[in-house]
Motif scaffolding. Structure first.
Motif, PDB file in Angstrom:
ATOM      1  N   LYS A 154       7.935   1.378   3.923  1.00 64.48           N
ATOM      2  CA  LYS A 154       8.377   2.773   3.748  1.00 64.48           C
ATOM      3  C   LYS A 154       9.878   2.798   3.492  1.00 64.48           C
ATOM      4  CE  LYS A 154       4.281   3.763   5.297  1.00 64.48           C
ATOM      5  NZ  LYS A 154       3.228   3.836   4.301  1.00 64.48           N
TER       6      LYS A 154
ATOM      7  N   TYR B 254      -1.570 -11.286  -1.549  1.00 64.63           N
ATOM      8  CA  TYR B 254      -1.895  -9.861  -1.618  1.00 64.63           C
ATOM      9  C   TYR B 254      -1.877  -9.249  -0.220  1.00 64.63           C
ATOM     10  CZ  TYR B 254      -4.621  -5.602  -2.048  1.00 64.63           C
ATOM     11  OH  TYR B 254      -5.041  -4.298  -1.965  1.00 64.63           O
TER      12      TYR B 254
ATOM     13  N   SER C 281       1.783  -0.339  -7.737  1.00 67.98           N
ATOM     14  CA  SER C 281       0.532  -0.683  -7.072  1.00 67.98           C
ATOM     15  C   SER C 281       0.281  -2.180  -7.109  1.00 67.98           C
ATOM     16  CB  SER C 281      -0.603   0.066  -7.785  1.00 67.98           C
ATOM     17  OG  SER C 281      -1.800  -0.642  -7.645  1.00 67.98           O
ATOM     18  N   LEU C 282      -0.057  -2.729  -5.956  1.00 67.62           N
ATOM     19  CA  LEU C 282      -0.287  -4.175  -5.889  1.00 67.62           C
ATOM     20  C   LEU C 282      -1.506  -4.563  -6.709  1.00 67.62           C
ATOM     21  CD1 LEU C 282       0.337  -4.824  -2.107  1.00 67.62           C
ATOM     22  CD2 LEU C 282       1.845  -5.310  -4.030  1.00 67.62           C
TER      23      LEU C 282
ATOM     24  N   ARG D 171       0.557  -6.418   1.126  1.00 66.57           N
ATOM     25  CA  ARG D 171       0.033  -5.143   1.600  1.00 66.57           C
ATOM     26  C   ARG D 171       0.567  -4.839   2.988  1.00 66.57           C
ATOM     27  NH1 ARG D 171      -6.214  -3.829   2.119  1.00 66.57           N
ATOM     28  NH2 ARG D 171      -5.731  -4.722   4.134  1.00 66.57           N
ATOM     29  N   GLN D 172       0.580  -5.868   3.808  1.00 68.78           N
ATOM     30  CA  GLN D 172       1.122  -5.699   5.152  1.00 68.78           C
ATOM     31  C   GLN D 172       2.581  -5.237   5.053  1.00 68.78           C
ATOM     32  OE1 GLN D 172       0.015  -5.764   8.164  1.00 68.78           O
ATOM     33  NE2 GLN D 172       2.010  -5.650   9.177  1.00 68.78           N
ATOM     34  N   LEU D 173       3.309  -5.888   4.156  1.00 66.90           N
ATOM     35  CA  LEU D 173       4.726  -5.568   3.991  1.00 66.90           C
ATOM     36  C   LEU D 173       4.906  -4.109   3.580  1.00 66.90           C
ATOM     37  CD1 LEU D 173       7.393  -7.324   3.923  1.00 66.90           C
ATOM     38  CD2 LEU D 173       7.203  -7.156   1.455  1.00 66.90           C
ATOM     39  N   LEU D 174       4.108  -3.680   2.621  1.00 69.70           N
ATOM     40  CA  LEU D 174       4.287  -2.324   2.105  1.00 69.70           C
ATOM     41  C   LEU D 174       3.783  -1.278   3.085  1.00 69.70           C
ATOM     42  CD1 LEU D 174       3.469  -2.608  -1.686  1.00 69.70           C
ATOM     43  CD2 LEU D 174       5.654  -2.698  -0.513  1.00 69.70           C
ATOM     44  N   ASN D 175       2.776  -1.630   3.875  1.00 65.44           N
ATOM     45  CA  ASN D 175       2.267  -0.656   4.824  1.00 65.44           C
ATOM     46  C   ASN D 175       3.094  -0.605   6.094  1.00 65.44           C
ATOM     47  OD1 ASN D 175       0.224   0.308   3.279  1.00 65.44           O
ATOM     48  ND2 ASN D 175      -1.284  -1.159   4.019  1.00 65.44           N
ATOM     49  N   SER D 176       3.919  -1.603   6.281  1.00 63.23           N
ATOM     50  CA  SER D 176       4.745  -1.619   7.482  1.00 63.23           C
ATOM     51  C   SER D 176       5.869  -0.606   7.324  1.00 63.23           C
ATOM     52  CB  SER D 176       5.330  -3.008   7.697  1.00 63.23           C
ATOM     53  OG  SER D 176       6.343  -3.241   6.745  1.00 63.23           O
ATOM     54  N   ARG D 177       6.613  -0.432   8.407  1.00 64.32           N
ATOM     55  CA  ARG D 177       7.777   0.461   8.328  1.00 64.32           C
ATOM     56  C   ARG D 177       8.726  -0.027   7.256  1.00 64.32           C
ATOM     57  NH1 ARG D 177       7.157   0.650  14.019  1.00 64.32           N
ATOM     58  NH2 ARG D 177       6.834   2.803  14.679  1.00 64.32           N
ATOM     59  N   TYR D 178       8.807  -1.354   7.142  1.00 65.56           N
ATOM     60  CA  TYR D 178       9.716  -1.889   6.143  1.00 65.56           C
ATOM     61  C   TYR D 178       9.349  -1.396   4.743  1.00 65.56           C
ATOM     62  CZ  TYR D 178      11.915  -4.919   2.885  1.00 65.56           C
ATOM     63  OH  TYR D 178      12.620  -5.359   1.803  1.00 65.56           O
TER      64      TYR D 178
END
Lengths: 419, 296, 259, 232, 372
Positions: free
Chosen positions: E223, E210, E295-296, E214-221
């Motif tokens: 977006k 998780y 949503s995760l 979350r890190q992945l989705l919040n990163s620029r990547y």
């Protein structure tokens, strides 16, 4: 920070609370005994007014076709026992679960029956895959499973009673019949692509090698396949004397039709099937398999008072159109065997039931059966039959009395190295 | 050589079955962009229709029941499709992935309905006597039921081609597919055209179901065996392309039968899938691409 | 505006460009030269093939013939993202921004296009200078945290230009940047483009003659897939009868219509 | 017949395109809608036809509220439409393009097609050719022919001459005007080319950023003034 | 301004999220083990594995717009990698897993050999699906096969994989799959205490997955992924390779499914083709659709809730479950495409609006459109 993420975080809380309450509701609310997490299933099961037993068959999914009838016969057996006062003076209460034709679900439900419902024994399974999935569950919980279907052998779990045939009670007699009665020298193997046909064919090949029969080909079709043109072409090209057929239920129709279309009806090219029983014939249509040879241990037409009683009771309970067949009978026998063993042991404790089962005999619809204490299979009479136009099967050959079960084929020289 | 010829015939036979099950999809998927996972269950409905008719007419009227079931299955499956379109699909135009998921839910329910109505057991459909057995031509076996299915597939394809290419209704269908807004603004009732297209596509699935009763027995899971293959035929053929579907169905059938001959039945399917992936590398739009560049 | 003596190097050189859509020649042997630092306009009636030329430069449409040289590099056969990395940015006729993302994220993504994949996987902390500057110049600071989908049409167009600013391209392709804007919005956009043009070369497709007169250094006129006047000044275009005819309809000058 | 709209608002997805347009058009008359690219001319046409659903506001035809009616119902009531985008039904032949429209009208006769073809003799030799292979001018003639087959009382034309060579523009103009004078066909023409727009109309509307900013009689308007209106 | 915000410490939402995460961790790691029976805890452990798959699907489908209908394939690859090691470890001196013996194989196939090593197997369980997905994704996305085509192709792949597994019984265990797995790195799978260890392993893995997601989705990547979902072509004109963006999400989802498979095997003690085919693969998507595709937390909740419902409903009415599942699916996808997450977010927005903590306006629903 996008708003979506805010959302995600905000209600993570809510969701987990929801989940927790769900688990609390199911985990604690529905069954208070649950907390006494016991690994020995029967510890408390004969302390109540009834004795619970599990019935675990696929009631949905592809296997429901076959398994629903077995569940019915097991329920019939329970009803009969209850009418006669139950076991140990208590009524048997079946807990029915759905394996959903999905092997891990069988494992899950088996565990549930054992630890949640604390059943004294479980009757269930059909495919080898479901049995293999359940096996470790029963072994680790030291609980009992009665498995009602003929299978490929090479197994003998201390916590499973096998009431269907193992290979030396079904397949080997069928081969001997083909060789001796039909003079077959070249045999073609056709099966569905799963464990039973593949393992059975391996044994057949070993037998053929030792007994001077030539195996001219071996073909597998995906489960549920209705496309047999290529296989039939290969059968035809091989000039075989007979076909040994381990195809699963629905594929048989297509296979027989294609054989017929290719000019190979049953009188020209005998086909021995080991997976078609009366119940399957009902779905296939008797006209399509009329005259085909099958090998089992029991048919609805098998003579004897026990069987007359059984067929009558089954039809009375489930309808005139229903038929009985080998696995249906084996399911029925399984329940009766368990009840007899419990009475003899005076307890439902699995270890005591196992001990009591050793050498136990029963007058079953198929004739007298005896539990082999060593491998927990039962003795069975082998019967070769021919399907008639009514969809019933007439016995044309039968072994001299019940055959001792030998799942590892230890008594056969040609089978060395198979296991 | 003879074996090769035999396998070609087998390939044509498999191809004609693929074509039958995929024909309806060239309408609902190809023309309307709806990924109808319940298509398989419409096939199943057609098969059960045959069964019910046989039960109703009795054993002495097998042939009549069988022939009658062709039009009746078309209507039964078609009406089911119509109902599906009118209640669910029409909300989902332009959301193809969602139609996939929703119709899968519908498929689940239909399968269970079949199980509850007809029993989990497969049921047997008797063949008319004239479909039993077969004939031989140049040393190649030609079972009658296969010949019949081949002929039926050809007949239905030609009929579909006539409907689409020559009849008023087909012209409307094509017009709506090619330019929905213009069609609506030209006075063509697109909603009713959609319903009719869906009726036709689903009805063809029903006919395929009737044909399949001649291959095996009929069960609740009948459709699931064919649904993916049917979609692959449409994808390989190119969306909405009748001739593409014909070529794709027979090519896949022949690849299947040849690789089955040289390997095994289970590997053949895998080989076909690999061929499709490779093919899509070169022609992602299928054999006949529908996309024609709009002008500036 | 006249040609300045320093505008000699051709940044973009299109030769014999052809695009064939199913037998229809949308672009038929077009030559265009865009010099370093200039604002070059490409005009012509709808359907003349202007947008198709832009599409060819950016790799969106594959030409059937000819060559597109950018800074001595052949662009034909390159992928869209490779062309962007060489320094060619573009806007679209209908503003296309990422509606689900905030304004700031839109700009930040545009600014990060040279980042390695690994760096992309890091979370954005704060706002980079480039993005801050772009927010300032586009005047979108107040709506920086709003999803781009909620912006007005003009704001979206500015955001798109702002995104290009962040990418610091050498050549900027603008496809009808002021279409559908109110007069005030047009003025703002004009100012923005002027700002952009300070640091890069611009090739602009536009209908608005007023806009053209104010900003164009040179003009190329297209009609029916062909160039009918190349590298002209605004004055030359205005004086050309033929252009007036195809562009405005018979017998009326640009001056009169759009004055 | 009178086509009226009040406070009409539509949007493309989430982008608003019309911000409360109100207008009233006499069916027998000729009206032109002026405005630059992107001010919402096409959106207005689409909204009047029902191709774009109205978010708020109403459209009435002869007093009947047709706001909720789908396009084909509006066609039945006498509205005809020639959209800007001219691809037609690209894979259908020219003949099929005409038949599919003609067949959708109640009481249509095959001879109706011949009548329309008389107006566009250039189309007759092309009947078997798929529409996708027509030139821009031919496509536009086909588009008008299709629209005429719906037997409209009021025809909406969205930029009918865009990107078409002048000689054909003249032909098109002529044939449309002929219909107007012969059958009393009303016209609503959205045009960027002011000259032609004014030639074809008695009334004008000027659209700017999704609202009507001017309207009046064409006769009172010189082209110079029109140009000014558009530049604002 | 953003840096100033940072100096002020976490925002209200961030704080709330951390509290939420901490509370769920507490629930999963302390409360559940304390109150649930061994059987229910075992089920929960299984559902947590499913939740890991769901997180991957939420990334690839919800955020990347790729409807992956073949996750069973990757789940299976992970599961089989792990099970191969466990079978070999169990086979001991014989050197051959039981099913090979009864299928008539005498030697260990070459590709089984490396799985004698524990860490190879564990690594392969994640890396094999990732590599496979990356290769496949590159081929598929490069030719711009997308939308329904992509979905059907992945589905066909899952089907082909199952057929392959079933057909090669001697080296894959056929329909039975790999069963009778009784030990896991020295843990006795029959022992309830050791089963608990597995439960904690699953819970912690889910937490880690998780956080990674979350890190992945919040990163620029992340977006960028949403940008690709909504306007793939536009992303290319920003200078990014849309193919690469999609491949990363697809491969990440595959890796997560692989990890879930590896955990599933010791928890359930079996891996078989029945869990990898088309139907289970679609079911995986169902969980995520019900929870809320983008949503995760929704995906996790969906996976747990749907499976819990399946388990308990099928205990009560075996055939009713299918009706329920079908109906649930139709209702969610057709009428509430953002699932539970959407409903909760909607309700929260309304509440916040009413209490005046938040200005009204388009917010969470922004992601609802453009996804399909």
């Amino acid at each position: 920070m996008s708003t979506r993420e805010k959302g995600g975080r905000f209600w993570l809380l809510a969701i987990l609370a929801l989940c927790l309450s769900a688990f609390v509701a199911v985990g604690c609310g529905s069954d208070s005994k649950d907390e006494a997490s016991s690994t020995s299933a029967s510890a408390s099961s004969d302390s109540g007014d009834t004795i619970k037993v599990g019935i675990l068959h696929s009631l949905s999914g592809t296997m429901a076709i076959s398994e629903v009838s077995v569940r019915d016969s097991e329920l019939l057996a329970i009803e009969e026992i209850n009418k006669n006062g139950g076991v140990l003076g208590k009524q048997i209460e079946p807990v029915i679960e759905d394996g959903a034709s999905d092997w891990p679900t069988f494992a899950e439900k088996a565990q549930k029956l054992i630890s949640q419902d604390q059943v004294a024994a479980t009757f269930g399974g059909w495919t080898s895959a479901s049995r293999k999935a359940m096996l470790p569950v029963f072994e680790k919980n030291k609980a009992l499973l009665y498995y009602p279907v003929q299978y490929e052998g090479l197994e003998s779990s201390p916590y499973i009673f096998y009431t269907g045939a193992t290979t030396n009670q079904q397949i080997i007699p069928a081969l001997e019949y083909l060789q001796k009665e039909k003079g077959v020298k070249k045999l073609f193997l056709v099966g569905s692509d799963y464990v039973f046909p593949r393992t059975a064919n391996k044994e057949i090949k070993a037998w053929a090698k030792a007994n001077g029969m030539e195996v001219t080909g071996e073909e597998y079709a995906p489960l549920g396949s209705t496309e047999f043109s290529t296989i039939v072409n290969k059968v035809k090209a091989s000039n075989s004397d007979a076909v040994f057929n381990t195809l699963n239920g629905d594929s048989n129709v297509a296979f027989f039709k294609q054989l017929d279309g290719a000019g190979l009806p049953s009188d020209k090219l005998p086909v021995v099937s080991v997976s078609i029983a009366e119940d399957e014939v009902r779905g296939i249509g008797a006209d399509k398999v009329k005259g085909q040879i099958v090998a089992w241990n029991y048919y609805q037409t098998t003579p004897g008072a026990e069987n007359e009683k059984f067929v009558k009771a089954y039809k009375a309970k489930y309808g005139k159109n229903r038929v009985t067949d080998d696995p249906i009978e084996a399911g029925y026998v399984g329940v009766k065997l368990w009840a007899a063993a419990v009475e003899k042991a005076g307890s439902t404790d699995p270890e005591k039931v196992k001990a009591a089962s050793k050498g136990l005999t029963l007058d079953a619809p198929e004739g007298k059966v005896t539990v082999n204490g060593e491998n927990q299979h039962i003795t069975k009479t082998s019967r070769i039959g021919v399907i008639n136009e009514n969809g019933l099967i007439d016995t044309v050959w039968e072994s001299d009395g019940p055959i001792e079960p030998d799942p590892y084929l230890k008594t056969y020289d040609w089978a060395k190295g198979l296991s | 050589m003879e074996a090769l010829l035999e396998q070609l015939v087998v390939g044509l036979s498999i191809g004609s079955i693929l074509l039958l099950v995929a024909l309806g999809l060239t309408f609902t998927f190809g023309q309307m962009g709806v990924i109808n996972m319940a298509h398989g269950e419409f096939i199943m409905a057609g098969a059960y229709t045959t069964y019910v008719l046989q039960e109703l007419l009795g054993a002495e009227n097998i042939t009549a029941a069988f022939l009658l079931s062709l039009p009746i299955a078309l209507v039964v499956a078609g009406l089911m499709g119509l109902l599906l379109e009118a209640t669910l699909i029409k909300r989902l135009y332009g959301r193809p992935l969602d139609t996939l998921l929703v119709t899968w839910g519908v498929a689940l329910i239909l399968q269970q309905v079949a199980r509850d109505v007809f029993g989990a057991q497969n049921v047997a459909v008797a063949s008319p006597a004239w479909l039993d057995g077969g004939t031989e031509l140049f040393g190649i076996d030609l079972p009658y039921n296969r010949l019949f299915i081949f002929a039926l597939a050809m007949a239905v394809t030609v009929a579909a081609w006539v409907v689409v290419g020559k009849l008023k209704q087909g012209r409307r269908m094509r017009a709506v597919m090619q330019n929905r807004q213009l069609a609506a603004a030209s006075g063509i009732g697109t909603a009713s055209v959609d319903r009719r297209t869906f009726f036709l596509g689903s009805g063809l699935a029903g006919i395929a179901g009737v044909a399949l009763t001649q291959l095996g027995s009929v069960g609740p899971a009948l459709g699931t065996y064919y649904i993916i293959d049917a979609f692959l035929v449409v994808i390989v053929g190119g969306l909405g392309q009748l001739r593409g579907a014909v070529i794709a169905a027979f090519s896949l059938g022949i690849i299947n039968s040849l690789s089955e001959y040289w390997t095994q039945a289970s590997l053949a399917k895998v080989i076909v899938f690999v061929c499709i992936i490779v093919f899509l590398q070169f022609r992602p739009q299928g054999i006949f691409a529908t996309e024609s560049r709009g002008l500036a | 505006m006249t040609t300045e003596p320093w505008l000699i190097d051709e940044l973009l050189k299109i030769r014999g460009l052809e695009v064939d859509f199913d037998g229809f020649k949308a672009v038929d042997g077009v030559d265009v030269d865009v010099k370093v630092g200039e604002v070059h306009f490409l005009i012509g009636p709808n359907g003349a093939g202007k947008t198709t030329v832009i599409d060819c430069i950016t790799g969106m449409t594959k030409p059937t013939g000819g060559s597109v040289l950018f800074d001595e590099t052949e662009l034909r056969g390159k992928k869209e993202n490779e062309i962007v990395k060489l320094g060619v940015g573009r806007t679209f006729q209908t503003a296309s921004v990422f509606e689900a993302l905030t304004v700031e994220d839109n700009l930040d993504l545009a600014a990060s296009f040279r980042m390695s994949t690994l760096k992309l996987l890091r979370r954005r902390r704060g706002t980079s200078e480039t993005v801050t500057k772009a927010l300032e110049s586009t005047g979108l600071e107040d709506v920086r945290a709003k999803p781009a989908g909620t912006l007005s049409h003009g704001q979206k167009q500015w955001l798109e230009i702002g995104m290009l600013l962040c990418q610091d391209p050498k050549l900027l392709l603008l496809d009808e940047p002021v279409a559908g804007m109110s007069p005030e919005e047009r003025t703002r956009t004009g100012e923005l483009i002027r700002l952009v043009a300070e640091s890069c070369t611009v090739l602009c497709v536009e209908h608005d003659m007023d806009f053209l007169r104010r900003f164009a250094d040179r003009v190329t006129v297209m009609d029916e897939g062909k160039v009918i006047k190349a590298n002209a000044t605004v004055a030359e275009v205005q004086a050309d009868e033929r252009i007036q005819e195809i562009y405005i309809g018979k017998g009326r000058g640009i001056e009169e219509v759009s004055a | 017949m009178k086509l009226e709209a009040s406070d009409l608002r539509v949007s493309h997805g989430r982008t608003p395109a019309l911000f409360g347009v109100s207008l009233s058009i006499d069916a027998g008359g000729r009206t032109c809608v002026l405005g630059r690219n992107g001010v919402g001319k096409t959106s207005l046409m689409n909204a009047l036809m029902g191709v774009l659903p109205a978010k708020t506001g109403t459209v009435t035809l002869d007093g009947e509220d047709i706001t909720k009616l789908p396009p084909w119902e509006r066609v039945k009531r006498g509205l005809g439409y020639i959209p800007q985008e001219r691809s037609g039904f690209p894979q259908l032949s020219v003949g099929e393009n005409l038949r599919v429209v003609n067949e959708s009208r109640k009481g249509a006769k095959p001879s109706d097609i011949d009548e329309v073809l008389d107006l566009f003799p250039r189309l007759t030799p092309l009947l078997k050719r798929p529409a996708v292979y027509l030139s821009g001018g031919q496509r536009q003639q086909l588009a008008i022919a299709r629209a005429l087959l719906t037997k409209p009382k009021l025809l909406l034309l969205d930029e009918p001459t865009e990107g078409i060579q002048p000689s054909i523009v003249a032909e098109i103009e002529e044939s449309i005007l002929a219909f107007h004078s012969r059958d009393g066909l009303g016209l609503v023409v959205a045009e960027q080319y002011v000259e032609m727009a004014l030639r074809m109309s008695d009334e004008y509307l000027v659209l700017e950023a999704g609202v009507v900013v001017h309207q009046g009689h064409t006769a009172d308007l010189t082209p110079e003034e029109a140009g000014k209106l558009l530049a604002i | 301004m953003a840096t100033a915000m940072k100096a002020l410490g976490p925002t209200r939402e961030q704080l709330l999220a951390r509290v939420g995460f901490a509370v769920s961790a507490l629930l999963l790691l302390v409360v559940a083990p304390a109150f649930l029976s061994d059987f229910r805890l075992g089920l929960l452990a299984k559902f947590l594995c499913f939740a890991i798959i769901a997180v991957g699907i939420a990334i690839a489908w919800g955020n990347g717009g790729m409807l992956v209908l073949g996750q069973g394939l990757f789940f299976g690859l992970g599961g089989y990698c792990m099970a191969m090691y466990l079978k070999l470890a169990e086979a001991g001196s014989v050197g051959l897993p039981d099913f090979m013996v009864w299928s008539g194989r005498e030697t260990l196939p070459a590709f089984w050999k490396p799985f004698e090593h524990a860490w190879f197997a564990v690594g392969a369980a994640v890396i094999v699906p990732v590599i496979f997905a990356a290769l496949l994704g590159t081929l598929i996305f490069r030719s711009r096969v997308r939308g329904p085509y992509f979905a059907i192709l992945t589905q066909a792949l899952a089907a082909a994989f199952v057929i392959l597994l079933v057909g090669q019984q001697a080296i894959t265990g056929g329909t039975n799959g790999l069963t009778n797995i009784t030990t896991f790195f020295g843990l006795d799978l029959a022992d309830p205490g050791d089963q608990r260890v597995l439960y904690f392993l699953a819970a912690i893995s889910l937490g880690v997955v998780y956080l990674i997601a979350r890190q992945l989705l919040n990163s620029r990547y992340g977006k960028l992924l949403i940008a690709v979902r909504d306007a793939e072509d536009r992303v290319r004109f920003l200078g990014y390779s849309a193919t690469r963006v999609k491949v990363i999400a697809f491969a990440t989802a595959a890796g997560m499914a692989g990890l879930a498979g590896a955990l599933f095997v010791p928890i359930v003690g079996i891996i078989s083709p029945a869990m990898l085919g088309i139907v289970p693969s679609i079911e995986m998507v169902v969980w995520v659709a019900v929870g809320g595709r983008a949503s995760l937390a929704g995906a996790i909740a969906g996976a747990i809730a749907v499976n819990w419902a399946k388990s308990s409903l099928s205990e009560e009415f075996p055939s009713g479950w299918l009706y329920f599942q079908g109906a649930l699916f139709i209702a969610v996808v057709a009428f509430a495409p953002m699932g539970i997450a959407g409903a909760v977010a909607w309700a929260r927005d309304r509440i916040l609006e009413r209490t005046g903590r938040k200005q009204p306006g388009p917010t969470t629903t922004a992601t609802a459109e453009g996804t399909s």
